[in-house]
Design an enzyme around this catalytic site. Structure first.
Site, short mmCIF file in Angstrom:
data_model
loop_
_atom_site.label_atom_id
_atom_site.label_comp_id
_atom_site.label_asym_id
_atom_site.label_seq_id
_atom_site.Cartn_x
_atom_site.Cartn_y
_atom_site.Cartn_z
N HIS A 68 52.83 45.95 36.34
CA HIS A 68 51.97 46.17 34.99
C HIS A 68 51.21 47.31 35.16
CE1 HIS A 68 47.98 46.23 37.77
NE2 HIS A 68 48.77 44.84 38.06
P1 TYD Z 1 46.55 40.26 39.68
O1 TYD Z 1 46.53 41.56 38.33
O2 TYD Z 1 47.93 39.18 39.79
O3 TYD Z 1 46.85 41.26 41.69
P2 TYD Z 1 47.93 42.62 41.40
O4 TYD Z 1 47.44 43.79 41.31
O5 TYD Z 1 48.26 42.67 42.73
O6 TYD Z 1 49.41 43.01 40.72
O7 TYD Z 1 45.18 39.55 40.32
C1 TYD Z 1 45.62 38.14 41.27
C2 TYD Z 1 44.56 37.33 40.46
O8 TYD Z 1 42.76 37.92 40.32
C3 TYD Z 1 44.32 37.33 39.12
O9 TYD Z 1 43.91 36.27 38.34
C4 TYD Z 1 42.92 38.38 38.17
C5 TYD Z 1 42.07 38.02 39.45
N1 TYD Z 1 41.48 39.20 39.28
C6 TYD Z 1 40.61 39.62 38.94
O10 TYD Z 1 39.82 38.48 38.73
N2 TYD Z 1 39.13 40.93 39.19
C7 TYD Z 1 40.50 42.37 40.23
O11 TYD Z 1 39.17 42.92 39.85
C8 TYD Z 1 41.52 41.91 39.89
C9 TYD Z 1 42.34 42.90 40.15
C10 TYD Z 1 42.56 40.50 40.19
#
Ligand code: TYD
Length: 142
Positions: free
Chosen positions: A49
């Protein structure tokens, strides 16, 4: 490419080592959020992303993983494998994380609160948004 690998100052003595990150000083933004990633597996990939506004510093507190960073023109692979290195990722960068070692622990300092609306999870949308950024119209793509 809007990223840099920061060599952090280590205060070390016979008791161990300490690294300090301070917003507006060796961390170039005010820190609004800290999160961490652990219990990762080598075959699992994360990220995939981009963000228009978010800036981050990522530290591998333990273990290693590879970041793929992409600004729409070039892609770079960066290994993060030491707690004295901070990977700064600026705005408008596509990121992927892969090749996690067992037990890898990443700490992430972020310049904004969590906002799912600020996530661009589609690569083509990311590329299209970059044209708007170049034309000074970044808000309309978020
Ligand atoms: P995700 O964006 O998939 O993680 P990565 O950075 O590895 O791509 O996030 C995983 C889950 O955590 C998703 O349901 C959103 C949640 N999340 C939060 O609630 N707060 C945060 O600060 C972050 C980074 C993720």
């Amino acid at each position: 490419m809007n990223y840099k690998l920061i060599d952090m100052k280590v205060y070390g003595d016979e008791r161990g080592k300490l690294v300090s990150l301070e917003g507006g000083m060796n961390c170039p933004f005010d820190i609004k959020r800290v999160y961490y990633i652990y219990d990762t597996l080598p075959e699992q990939e994360r990220g995939k992303h981009a963000h228009r506004e978010l800036e981050q510093i990522i530290v591998a507190m333990d273990g290693a993983c590879q970041f793929v960073l992409d600004d729409g023109r070039e892609r770079k692979e960066i290994w993060l494998n030491s707690p004295d290195k901070g990977l700064y990722i600026g705005k408008n960068m596509w990121r992927e994380m892969r090749h996690f070692s067992y037990g890898c622990k990443l700490m992430v300092l972020a310049s904004t609160h969590y906002d799912e609306k600020e996530y661009i999870r589609d690569y083509d949308e990311f590329l299209k948004g970059l044209d708007n950024v170049k034309m000074g119209n970044s808000k309309s793509t978020c």
